[in-house]
Design a protein around this motif. Structure first.
Motif, PDB file in Angstrom:
ATOM      1  N   ALA A  24       0.827  -1.205   0.000  1.00 43.40           N
ATOM      2  CA  ALA A  24       0.000   0.000   0.000  1.00 43.40           C
ATOM      3  C   ALA A  24       0.864   1.259   0.000  1.00 43.40           C
ATOM      4  O   ALA A  24       0.592   2.220  -0.732  1.00 43.40           O
ATOM      5  CB  ALA A  24      -0.929  -0.010   1.213  1.00 43.40           C
ATOM      6  N   TYR A  25       1.919   1.257   0.816  1.00 46.17           N
ATOM      7  CA  TYR A  25       2.778   2.439   0.910  1.00 46.17           C
ATOM      8  C   TYR A  25       3.402   2.779  -0.434  1.00 46.17           C
ATOM      9  O   TYR A  25       3.342   3.934  -0.889  1.00 46.17           O
ATOM     10  CB  TYR A  25       3.873   2.198   1.954  1.00 46.17           C
ATOM     11  N   TRP A  26       3.998   1.781  -1.097  1.00 47.22           N
ATOM     12  CA  TRP A  26       4.685   2.067  -2.355  1.00 47.22           C
ATOM     13  C   TRP A  26       3.690   2.272  -3.493  1.00 47.22           C
ATOM     14  O   TRP A  26       4.019   2.932  -4.485  1.00 47.22           O
ATOM     15  CB  TRP A  26       5.698   0.966  -2.677  1.00 47.22           C
ATOM     16  N   THR A  27       2.475   1.766  -3.351  1.00 45.14           N
ATOM     17  CA  THR A  27       1.419   2.111  -4.307  1.00 45.14           C
ATOM     18  C   THR A  27       1.154   3.611  -4.258  1.00 45.14           C
ATOM     19  O   THR A  27       1.005   4.272  -5.296  1.00 45.14           O
ATOM     20  CB  THR A  27       0.139   1.326  -4.001  1.00 45.14           C
ATOM     21  N   GLY A  28       1.085   4.145  -3.057  1.00 42.34           N
ATOM     22  CA  GLY A  28       0.907   5.587  -2.920  1.00 42.34           C
ATOM     23  C   GLY A  28       2.074   6.372  -3.458  1.00 42.34           C
ATOM     24  O   GLY A  28       1.901   7.372  -4.167  1.00 42.34           O
ATOM     25  N   GLU A  29       3.293   5.929  -3.146  1.00 44.31           N
ATOM     26  CA  GLU A  29       4.467   6.635  -3.643  1.00 44.31           C
ATOM     27  C   GLU A  29       4.545   6.594  -5.167  1.00 44.31           C
ATOM     28  O   GLU A  29       5.060   7.525  -5.796  1.00 44.31           O
ATOM     29  CB  GLU A  29       5.742   6.016  -3.051  1.00 44.31           C
ATOM     30  N   ALA A  30       4.031   5.531  -5.762  1.00 48.82           N
ATOM     31  CA  ALA A  30       4.044   5.414  -7.227  1.00 48.82           C
ATOM     32  C   ALA A  30       2.975   6.273  -7.882  1.00 48.82           C
ATOM     33  O   ALA A  30       2.907   6.327  -9.106  1.00 48.82           O
ATOM     34  CB  ALA A  30       3.863   3.956  -7.640  1.00 48.82           C
ATOM     35  N   GLY A  31       2.136   6.943  -7.081  1.00 46.71           N
ATOM     36  CA  GLY A  31       1.216   7.920  -7.648  1.00 46.71           C
ATOM     37  C   GLY A  31      -0.253   7.646  -7.468  1.00 46.71           C
ATOM     38  O   GLY A  31      -1.075   8.482  -7.856  1.00 46.71           O
ATOM     39  N   ASP A  32      -0.647   6.521  -6.863  1.00 46.91           N
ATOM     40  CA  ASP A  32      -2.067   6.196  -6.715  1.00 46.91           C
ATOM     41  C   ASP A  32      -2.455   6.289  -5.252  1.00 46.91           C
ATOM     42  O   ASP A  32      -2.585   5.284  -4.545  1.00 46.91           O
ATOM     43  CB  ASP A  32      -2.346   4.801  -7.272  1.00 46.91           C
ATOM     44  N   ALA A  33      -2.670   7.523  -4.789  1.00 49.43           N
ATOM     45  CA  ALA A  33      -2.945   7.749  -3.373  1.00 49.43           C
ATOM     46  C   ALA A  33      -4.274   7.134  -2.947  1.00 49.43           C
ATOM     47  O   ALA A  33      -4.386   6.594  -1.843  1.00 49.43           O
ATOM     48  CB  ALA A  33      -2.944   9.248  -3.078  1.00 49.43           C
ATOM     49  N   ALA A  34      -5.275   7.197  -3.810  1.00 53.95           N
ATOM     50  CA  ALA A  34      -6.588   6.653  -3.442  1.00 53.95           C
ATOM     51  C   ALA A  34      -6.517   5.142  -3.248  1.00 53.95           C
ATOM     52  O   ALA A  34      -7.106   4.593  -2.302  1.00 53.95           O
ATOM     53  CB  ALA A  34      -7.620   7.010  -4.512  1.00 53.95           C
ATOM     54  N   ALA A  35      -5.790   4.453  -4.122  1.00 51.55           N
ATOM     55  CA  ALA A  35      -5.640   3.004  -3.969  1.00 51.55           C
ATOM     56  C   ALA A  35      -4.873   2.677  -2.696  1.00 51.55           C
ATOM     57  O   ALA A  35      -5.224   1.723  -1.981  1.00 51.55           O
ATOM     58  CB  ALA A  35      -4.936   2.412  -5.185  1.00 51.55           C
ATOM     59  N   ALA A  36      -3.831   3.444  -2.396  1.00 45.76           N
ATOM     60  CA  ALA A  36      -3.070   3.215  -1.170  1.00 45.76           C
ATOM     61  C   ALA A  36      -3.955   3.393   0.053  1.00 45.76           C
ATOM     62  O   ALA A  36      -3.923   2.591   0.994  1.00 45.76           O
ATOM     63  CB  ALA A  36      -1.871   4.169  -1.111  1.00 45.76           C
ATOM     64  N   ARG A  37      -4.736   4.448   0.066  1.00 50.51           N
ATOM     65  CA  ARG A  37      -5.661   4.697   1.191  1.00 50.51           C
ATOM     66  C   ARG A  37      -6.632   3.535   1.361  1.00 50.51           C
ATOM     67  O   ARG A  37      -6.843   3.042   2.476  1.00 50.51           O
ATOM     68  CB  ARG A  37      -6.441   5.982   0.929  1.00 50.51           C
ATOM     69  N   ASP A  38      -7.215   3.074   0.268  1.00 46.11           N
ATOM     70  CA  ASP A  38      -8.198   1.997   0.353  1.00 46.11           C
ATOM     71  C   ASP A  38      -7.554   0.684   0.813  1.00 46.11           C
ATOM     72  O   ASP A  38      -8.157  -0.079   1.580  1.00 46.11           O
ATOM     73  CB  ASP A  38      -8.881   1.807  -1.002  1.00 46.11           C
ATOM     74  N   GLN A  39      -6.326   0.420   0.352  1.00 44.00           N
ATOM     75  CA  GLN A  39      -5.626  -0.787   0.794  1.00 44.00           C
ATOM     76  C   GLN A  39      -5.341  -0.736   2.294  1.00 44.00           C
ATOM     77  O   GLN A  39      -5.509  -1.733   3.013  1.00 44.00           O
ATOM     78  CB  GLN A  39      -4.320  -0.956   0.008  1.00 44.00           C
TER      79      GLN A  39
END
Length: 423
Positions: A147-162
């Motif tokens: 989730a953390y690196w998903t957010g860093e890669a640019g998808d903050a909404a997906a990181a939040r939901d994960q």
């Protein structure tokens, strides 16, 4: 394999004799900087001649040697050359669920290759779910890191939901005050803020910080990160002066705990500079970023995302300090690098595009600013959503520069008409 490898690794003379013997038959390359390589054909033939049992044992031996050689701190730039040298060997020899592969994922993220870290964490997570089970603490940590690196890669909404899906599972398995649970709470707060709700992120960090201090201690790295993020979202929610003061108190603590050039210390200095500017002192912010940028470049490299962000901040506060043309030129030079490093639709790239448009307009070309914002808006809407604060700001700036371009066009028309009448 230990009886075979141990003497070679511990005895320099035995190691040199082994290398000499292999070189005599051209089975390895000549040593260079302490390294040798084996031709792929030699590797394949050697492996084909082994029994399955022997091949498995040697694979395990190779994995253990690589695991032992990996540095312990993937966040430290001084260790990155060692990681870079070991990376292809780790990818070839380590099992996806191994601790070494997890460390490799952290290294990839820390050097700024966020997408690669995210993709590797996905592979690690799948392997851990199969080997350990869906609710094993190691599996939950892999979910958190994904989730953390998903957010860093640019998808903050997906990181939040994960993170929102993970947190109740972590609390049930590990307990509400387990360090892993607290880290997951912090990452959920961050993802919430990055997805557009700075006030909610601020409140989540404010609730988390006293728990973190009690559980981990006031100077624990996790506590310091939570303090930094609370300050960040206080600023994002509109109180730049309070954020500035909190960062000013945090910088000397970061320097003492982590060191003056640790990436976390440099990030805290960057945020102090930014909030100093937002609190009304653009010239001081510009000067602080001018002092920080060469340190970022030396420690992290010229194209690390954090270095590029420091360049962007220096450009921005150069413009805010009164030199719009210089800001425009700096953003124009930065944007192609950011696109190549982070991708054309990464939030950092989109922010740089917005700032290039703004300072183009401020430097006297409202029509070009209008056109740049018009091209940016549909990308913002697709990437961040129609109601994300950054999207709304882009819409407002498009309207602003469209009005100025129209007025400028009318003035030019009147001037041309007046000149014609006078002639």
């Amino acid at each position: 394999m230990a009886p075979l490898l141990g003497p070679l690794l511990a005895d320099e003379l035995a190691r040199d004799e082994a290398v000499t013997g292999l070189r005599r038959y051209s089975l390895i390359s000549a040593p260079h900087d302490g390294l040798v390589s084996v031709h792929r054909l030699v590797q394949a033939i050697t492996l084909a001649q082994l029994t399955e049992e022997a091949a498995s044992a040697w694979r395990q031996a190779a994995a253990e040697v690589i695991e032992a050689a990996l540095p312990g701190g993937p966040e430290y730039p001084a260790d990155w050359p060692v990681f870079a040298a070991l990376l292809p060997h780790a990818q070839a020899a380590l099992a996806p669920a191994s601790s070494g592969m997890y460390t490799i994922a952290q290294y990839l993220g820390n050097i700024g290759n966020y997408a690669a870290a995210r993709d590797l964490l996905y592979q690690i997570l799948q392997a851990q779910e199969t080997e350990l089970g869906a609710e094993h603490p190691g599996t939950l940590t892999a979910r958190a890191e994904l989730a953390y690196w998903t957010g860093e890669a640019g998808d903050a909404a997906a990181a939040r939901d994960q993170m929102a899906a993970l947190l109740p599972v972590r609390e049930q398995v590990s307990g509400a005050e387990h360090p892993g649970t607290l880290t997951d709470r912090a990452n959920l707060a961050r993802g919430t803020g990055e997805a557009g709700d700075a006030a909610a992120a601020r409140d989540q960090y404010a609730a988390l910080l006293p728990v973190r201090e009690r559980v981990s201690g006031a100077e624990h790295p996790g506590t310091l990160s939570d303090r930094a993020n609370l300050a960040y979202y206080i600023g994002q929610a509109g109180d730049a002066a309070a954020a500035r003061d909190q960062y000013a108190a945090l910088v000397p603590l970061r320097e003492r705990v982590s060191g003056a050039e640790h990436p976390h210390t440099l990030t805290t200095r960057a945020e102090l500079a930014r909030r100093t500017g937002e609190a009304g002192d653009a010239a001081a912010a510009r000067d602080q970023f001018a002092a920080l940028l060469p340190v970022r470049e030396r420690v992290l490299g010229a194209e690390h995302p954090d270095t590029l962000t420091a360049r962007a901040e220096l450009a921005y506060w150069t413009g805010a300090g009164g030199d719009a043309a210089a800001a425009r030129d700096q953003f124009a030079a930065l944007l192609p690098v950011r696109e190549r490093v982070s991708g054309a639709e990464h939030p950092g790239t989109l922010t740089d595009r917005a700032n290039l448009a703004r300072w183009t307009g401020e430097a006297g070309d409202p029509a070009a600013a209008r056109d740049q914002y018009a091209a940016l808006l549909p990308v913002r809407e697709r990437v961040s959503g129609a109601e994300h604060p950054d999207t709304l700001t882009t819409r407002a700036n498009l309207a602003y520069w469209a009005r100025l371009a129209e007025r400028s066009g009318l003035r030019s028309a009147r001037i041309r008409a007046g000149s014609w009448l006078r002639s």
